[in-house]
Design an enzyme around this catalytic site. Structure first.
Site, PDB file in Angstrom:
ATOM      1  N   ASP A  73       0.832  -1.201   0.000  1.00 24.37           N
ATOM      2  CA  ASP A  73       0.000   0.000   0.000  1.00 24.37           C
ATOM      3  C   ASP A  73       0.868   1.253   0.000  1.00 24.37           C
ATOM      4  O   ASP A  73       0.552   2.247  -0.650  1.00 24.37           O
ATOM      5  CB  ASP A  73      -0.882   0.041   1.259  1.00 24.37           C
ATOM      6  CG  ASP A  73      -1.904  -1.077   1.253  1.00 24.37           C
ATOM      7  OD1 ASP A  73      -1.867  -1.897   0.318  1.00 24.37           O
ATOM      8  OD2 ASP A  73      -2.721  -1.127   2.190  1.00 24.37           O
TER       9      ASP A  73
ATOM     10  N   ASP B 298       0.810   4.302  -2.590  1.00 26.47           N
ATOM     11  CA  ASP B 298       0.593   5.697  -2.185  1.00 26.47           C
ATOM     12  C   ASP B 298       1.715   6.593  -2.685  1.00 26.47           C
ATOM     13  O   ASP B 298       1.486   7.725  -3.092  1.00 26.47           O
ATOM     14  CB  ASP B 298       0.538   5.801  -0.655  1.00 26.47           C
ATOM     15  CG  ASP B 298      -0.730   5.172  -0.116  1.00 26.47           C
ATOM     16  OD1 ASP B 298      -1.598   4.816  -0.922  1.00 26.47           O
ATOM     17  OD2 ASP B 298      -0.824   5.031   1.115  1.00 26.47           O
TER      18      ASP B 298
ATOM     19  N   GLU C 147     -25.568 -17.403 -14.940  1.00 25.92           N
ATOM     20  CA  GLU C 147     -24.775 -16.675 -13.933  1.00 25.92           C
ATOM     21  C   GLU C 147     -25.702 -16.173 -12.828  1.00 25.92           C
ATOM     22  O   GLU C 147     -26.910 -16.067 -13.038  1.00 25.92           O
ATOM     23  CB  GLU C 147     -24.049 -15.487 -14.590  1.00 25.92           C
ATOM     24  CG  GLU C 147     -24.986 -14.380 -15.003  1.00 25.92           C
ATOM     25  CD  GLU C 147     -24.527 -13.575 -16.211  1.00 25.92           C
ATOM     26  OE1 GLU C 147     -23.766 -14.104 -17.044  1.00 25.92           O
ATOM     27  OE2 GLU C 147     -24.959 -12.417 -16.333  1.00 25.92           O
TER      28      GLU C 147
ATOM     29  N   LYS D 160     -27.815 -13.788 -10.364  1.00 28.09           N
ATOM     30  CA  LYS D 160     -28.443 -12.476 -10.505  1.00 28.09           C
ATOM     31  C   LYS D 160     -27.995 -11.646  -9.307  1.00 28.09           C
ATOM     32  O   LYS D 160     -28.241 -12.021  -8.163  1.00 28.09           O
ATOM     33  CB  LYS D 160     -29.965 -12.628 -10.505  1.00 28.09           C
ATOM     34  CG  LYS D 160     -30.717 -11.350 -10.772  1.00 28.09           C
ATOM     35  CD  LYS D 160     -32.185 -11.673 -10.997  1.00 28.09           C
ATOM     36  CE  LYS D 160     -32.965 -10.462 -11.463  1.00 28.09           C
ATOM     37  NZ  LYS D 160     -32.999  -9.370 -10.513  1.00 28.09           N
TER      38      LYS D 160
ATOM     39  N   ASP E 104     -28.030  -8.576  -6.740  1.00 26.83           N
ATOM     40  CA  ASP E 104     -29.108  -7.752  -6.223  1.00 26.83           C
ATOM     41  C   ASP E 104     -28.582  -6.349  -5.958  1.00 26.83           C
ATOM     42  O   ASP E 104     -28.050  -6.061  -4.895  1.00 26.83           O
ATOM     43  CB  ASP E 104     -29.614  -8.383  -4.922  1.00 26.83           C
ATOM     44  CG  ASP E 104     -31.077  -8.079  -4.704  1.00 26.83           C
ATOM     45  OD1 ASP E 104     -31.676  -7.426  -5.584  1.00 26.83           O
ATOM     46  OD2 ASP E 104     -31.610  -8.482  -3.660  1.00 26.83           O
TER      47      ASP E 104
ATOM     48  N   TYR F 120     -22.255  -7.653 -16.952  1.00 22.43           N
ATOM     49  CA  TYR F 120     -22.857  -8.850 -17.546  1.00 22.43           C
ATOM     50  C   TYR F 120     -23.402  -8.629 -18.952  1.00 22.43           C
ATOM     51  O   TYR F 120     -23.917  -9.544 -19.562  1.00 22.43           O
ATOM     52  CB  TYR F 120     -23.986  -9.368 -16.651  1.00 22.43           C
ATOM     53  CG  TYR F 120     -24.989  -8.302 -16.241  1.00 22.43           C
ATOM     54  CD1 TYR F 120     -25.782  -7.675 -17.181  1.00 22.43           C
ATOM     55  CD2 TYR F 120     -25.109  -7.913 -14.903  1.00 22.43           C
ATOM     56  CE1 TYR F 120     -26.682  -6.688 -16.817  1.00 22.43           C
ATOM     57  CE2 TYR F 120     -26.010  -6.932 -14.525  1.00 22.43           C
ATOM     58  CZ  TYR F 120     -26.791  -6.326 -15.486  1.00 22.43           C
ATOM     59  OH  TYR F 120     -27.671  -5.351 -15.124  1.00 22.43           O
TER      60      TYR F 120
ATOM     61  N   LYS G  79     -35.967 -16.986 -10.123  1.00 23.27           N
ATOM     62  CA  LYS G  79     -35.901 -16.365  -8.788  1.00 23.27           C
ATOM     63  C   LYS G  79     -35.906 -17.431  -7.698  1.00 23.27           C
ATOM     64  O   LYS G  79     -36.713 -18.358  -7.736  1.00 23.27           O
ATOM     65  CB  LYS G  79     -37.100 -15.414  -8.590  1.00 23.27           C
ATOM     66  CG  LYS G  79     -37.104 -14.225  -9.539  1.00 23.27           C
ATOM     67  CD  LYS G  79     -35.972 -13.243  -9.264  1.00 23.27           C
ATOM     68  CE  LYS G  79     -36.273 -12.315  -8.122  1.00 23.27           C
ATOM     69  NZ  LYS G  79     -37.058 -11.162  -8.449  1.00 23.27           N
TER      70      LYS G  79
ATOM     71  N   CYS H 193     -32.054  -0.486  34.117  1.00 25.67           N
ATOM     72  CA  CYS H 193     -31.456  -1.664  33.488  1.00 25.67           C
ATOM     73  C   CYS H 193     -32.299  -2.886  33.832  1.00 25.67           C
ATOM     74  O   CYS H 193     -32.604  -3.117  35.009  1.00 25.67           O
ATOM     75  CB  CYS H 193     -30.028  -1.843  33.977  1.00 25.67           C
ATOM     76  SG  CYS H 193     -29.320  -3.425  33.485  1.00 25.67           S
TER      77      CYS H 193
ATOM     78  N   CYS I 191     -29.833  -5.201  36.332  1.00 28.59           N
ATOM     79  CA  CYS I 191     -29.350  -4.811  37.662  1.00 28.59           C
ATOM     80  C   CYS I 191     -30.158  -3.671  38.271  1.00 28.59           C
ATOM     81  O   CYS I 191     -29.878  -3.236  39.384  1.00 28.59           O
ATOM     82  CB  CYS I 191     -27.875  -4.431  37.606  1.00 28.59           C
ATOM     83  SG  CYS I 191     -27.609  -2.860  36.774  1.00 28.59           S
TER      84      CYS I 191
ATOM     85  N   CYS J 105     -26.625   1.184  30.500  1.00 23.03           N
ATOM     86  CA  CYS J 105     -26.712   0.914  31.926  1.00 23.03           C
ATOM     87  C   CYS J 105     -25.407   1.426  32.517  1.00 23.03           C
ATOM     88  O   CYS J 105     -24.330   1.075  32.049  1.00 23.03           O
ATOM     89  CB  CYS J 105     -26.854  -0.593  32.143  1.00 23.03           C
ATOM     90  SG  CYS J 105     -26.364  -1.106  33.792  1.00 23.03           S
TER      91      CYS J 105
ATOM     92  N   CYS K 248     -22.671  -4.315  36.551  1.00 22.51           N
ATOM     93  CA  CYS K 248     -23.921  -4.960  36.155  1.00 22.51           C
ATOM     94  C   CYS K 248     -23.603  -6.390  35.697  1.00 22.51           C
ATOM     95  O   CYS K 248     -22.749  -6.597  34.838  1.00 22.51           O
ATOM     96  CB  CYS K 248     -24.569  -4.165  35.027  1.00 22.51           C
ATOM     97  SG  CYS K 248     -25.915  -5.026  34.218  1.00 22.51           S
TER      98      CYS K 248
END
Ligand code: IVH
Length: 686
Positions: A35, A39, A115, A117, A119, A228, A316, A410, A413, A428, A433
């Site tokens: 990295d 940079d 392939e 689907k 979402d 796709y 589906k 709470c 306790c 709390c 507690c």
């Protein structure tokens, strides 16, 4: 002095190098440089661009820095973006195939591309002469919104595809922008901690992130893309979906996982079943499988009926949503004292799992969504997404539903609960507690922390109730005889657990840091800290400012560490644990080599392969970089060295040959060991 031509040439080279590494890092998950090196090259490019005013449209610096928009402009798609017809059973899939064969009289089996689907949100990317020119949402299929600046912030979208042998004059690529489930969960956690509304699912999160008027917000969201399809294109030849996938990969555009081409609808069904069986393991959310005729000229012959093509269909999966009733809303106390509302549900099966609880996140959320006991609600669960309340069916209310208020005390306790003005969480305030203590011990023993097998929440509760433990350090004084007396324990199970506790004493610094359960210090940050501090003692009395140089460690994490390691009681507790056998190794430690090491660039041909030299140098604690810059310490020049040698001479970089290498490595090894100790000592007292 560098001429303008020289600068332009270096900019061209840097853009090419950086774009290639970006693809290796983000798409192939196989980085070749660190990295820091990335940079460094990036900053060099930025400087040169500023100096010369020569900024290429495909420069990685152009991914960010666009101003917020007032509103989105409209963009018309050159070819309409259609939607897909859905089917829900294999019978319907067979009908889809039969219909196609009726329409075009196919001889033999039809070839289909299959392939997952994705979402998310459909987008179109337009490359002109190999440079990403425009990007738009699907909109109504004919006209979408111009989201070019936002799409440019996606690191997996190449800004240029000029490296291709044949660069198309113009091409419109279609794909789905989505968010991985893990990133979605993390985003929601973050939003909760800021008191913002959570996204209902990864699709909404992706759509909400892409449709931001301020691209700097989009840049902060980890969005992915799967390409796709293709709309208009010129210059190149693509005959099938398979050709398209191959071309997309060569163009360095991400493609769907598990793409395949098969013959005949029965093989399609096999693939659909296969993808369905794998879906829970996918990092992204998928709600089905897309099946397309592979051959594009056949696609054109089949054409489109109103809005959906006849050559493709979406199978589906059964829904991951269900309707159920909220039986009760209970406050639950976490290890930091956070009191969270939990909906206890009438148990309901969703995607093969019984769901009976859903976190409602916080009391503001309960109020905002007006969630009441007795409400009928829609619950969604998908993959690793935590069961989530999508919607309250308000129209189904009978009037007997009960509104719940945040608890004043709470539930465990009975101490008062408080809310910091800058926080959404209700807490709390009692450090002692039992619920908090139990949760802290459970966390200490959990998989990512000390990983004590057999010590789950039920066992921790049992020990606590029997006064065997009050704090996680008490675990180490548990005796086999104590456990044998408890219900559910026999001799075997008691000694097994004692052994597990005993062997957990030998662990890593990163795991131990996780186990402390400090606010803002999870697995990732702990590994990062362990990478830079060899021993836990290096953290004693540390100041938050000492973390400034570790860019990925945030302010809150730094303060949290300062607070914990600034307390003499905490240090005493750790020292006590060490006395009773806690032993921390640190395989994550990377030393200071990364920060302080000298940098090598290798060029030309050498007696041994370059990869071997690189290995040797890195093992000795040097950094190996791709291009010569003012920060380069040595250029290892072999035969046929070219432009790098020239630049090294210009910059006055030390130039050495392969035969000098051994001496330098040995010399540096000695120095490095000394340097580490010196800097470490310094840090203890700053
Ligand atoms: S092909 C004409 N392939 O699903 C065919 N669509 O419900 C165009 N989608 O609008 C779509 N993953 O946003 C195709 N692998 C995939 C897909 C995919 C997700 C979306 C796309 C489309 C919607 C239709």
């Amino acid at each position: 002095m560098k001429t303008e031509d020289n600068i332009q040439q270096e900019i061209d080279e840097l853009v090419e190098i950086l774009n290639r590494h970006c693809h290796r890092y983000y798409v192939l998950d196989a980085p070749e440089i660190s990295d820091e090196d990335y940079d460094m090259l990036y900053n060099r490019l930025k400087d040169l661009e500023l100096q010369s005013g020569y900024i290429r449209a495909d420069s990685p610096t152009q991914r960010i820095g666009h101003k917020p928009l007032e509103k989105f402009q409209s963009l018309r798609h050159r070819e309409p973006m259609y939607s897909l017809d859905n089917v829900f059973s294999v019978e319907e899939l067979r009908e889809f195939d039969k219909r196609i064969c009726r329409l075009i009289d196919c001889r033999g089996d039809m070839q289909y591309a299959v392939e997952p689907k994705y979402d998310g949100l459909a987008v179109e990317l337009t490359y002109v002469k190999g440079v990403l020119q425009r990007a738009s949402t699907r909109g109504d299929g004919y006209v979408g919104e111009d989201i070019t600046s936002n799409i440019k912030t996606l690191k997996t979208v190449p800004l240029s595809i000029k490296h291709l042998k044949i660069v198309p004059e113009e091409i419109d690529i279609r794909g789905e922008v989505y968010m991985d489930i893990a990133d979605f969960n993390a985003l929601n956690q973050e939003r909760l901690s800021r008191g913002e509304a959570v996204f209902a699912n990864p699709r909404n999160a992706a759509a909400g992130s892409v449709r931001q008027l301020d691209p700097s917000i989009t840049a902060l969201r980890r969005l992915q893309i799967a390409c796709y399809g293709v709309g208009f294109f010129s210059t190149i030849e693509l005959k099938t979906q398979q050709d398209l996938m191959q071309w997309l990969e060569e163009a360095r555009l991400p493609t769907p996982l598990e793409f395949s081409v098969v013959s005949g609808i029965e093989s399609v069904i096999d693939r659909v079943n296969y993808i369905q069986s794998k879906r829970e393991g996918f990092p992204f959310q998928t709600d089905g499988v897309v099946i397309k005729v592979n051959d594009m000229s056949t696609q054109r012959r089949l054409g489109v009926k109103t809005r959906e093509p006849r050559w493709a269909v979406a199978y589906k999966f059964p829904s991951h949503k269900a309707v159920t009733r909220i039986m009760n809303i209970q406050p639950s106390v976490g290890r930091t004292g956070k009191v969270t509302p939990i909906a206890l549900l009438e148990p309901v099966r969703i995607g093969g799992v019984t769901v009976s609880r859903a976190s409602l996140h916080n009391w503001d959320e309960v109020k905002r969504k007006d969630i009441r006991i007795g409400d009928l609600v829609v619950i969604e669960r998908a993959g690793d997404v935590i069961p989530h309340l999508v919607e309250v069916l308000v129209h189904r209310r009978t009037g007997s539903e009960q509104v719940v208020e945040p608890p004043l005390r709470c539930p465990v306790c009975n101490s008062v609960t408080l809310r910091n003005p800058d926080e959404v969480a209700l807490r709390c305030i009692n450090m002692n507690c039992p619920a908090q203590a139990i949760e802290r011990i459970r966390h200490f023993a959990s998989k990512a922390a000390m990983d004590i097998e057999g010590l789950g929440i039920k066992t921790v509760e049992l020990f606590y109730q029997n006064n065997l433990i009050r704090h996680f350090s008490d675990l180490f004084s548990l005796k086999k005889e104590d456990l044998e007396k408890l219900p559910g324990f026999g001799e075997r199970s008691a000694s097994r657990l004692i052994e597990a506790i005993e062997s957990s004493k030998e662990t890593t610094l990163a795991r131990f840091l996780v186990s402390l359960g400090l606010p803002h210090l999870g697995e990732f940050a702990s590994r990062l800290i362990a990478g830079h501090f060899q021993n836990i003692e290096d953290l004693y009395g540390i100041k938050a400012e000492s973390f400034v140089e570790l860019r990925q460690v945030g302010n809150k994490t730094a303060r949290s560490l300062e607070e914990f390691f600034g307390s003499p009681e905490n240090i005493e507790a750790i020292e006590k644990l060490k006395e009773i056998g806690l032993r921390l190794t640190n395989p994550d430690f990377q030393g200071l080599a990364e920060e302080n090491a000298q940098t090598f660039v290798i060029t030309g041909t050498h007696p041994v392969p370059r990869s071997e030299i690189k290995d040797m140098l890195q093992r000795a604690g040097f950094r190996v970089s791709e291009s010569v810059s003012p920060k380069t310490d040595y250029l290892l020049a072999g035969e046929k060295a070219g432009s790098k040698l020239k630049r090294a001479k210009e910059l006055g970089v030390k130039i050495i040959g392969y035969e000098d290498l051994k001496d330098i490595i040995e010399g540096m090894q000695k120095q490095l060991t000394g340097a580490k100790i010196a800097v470490k000592d310094n840090r203890l007292f700053d």
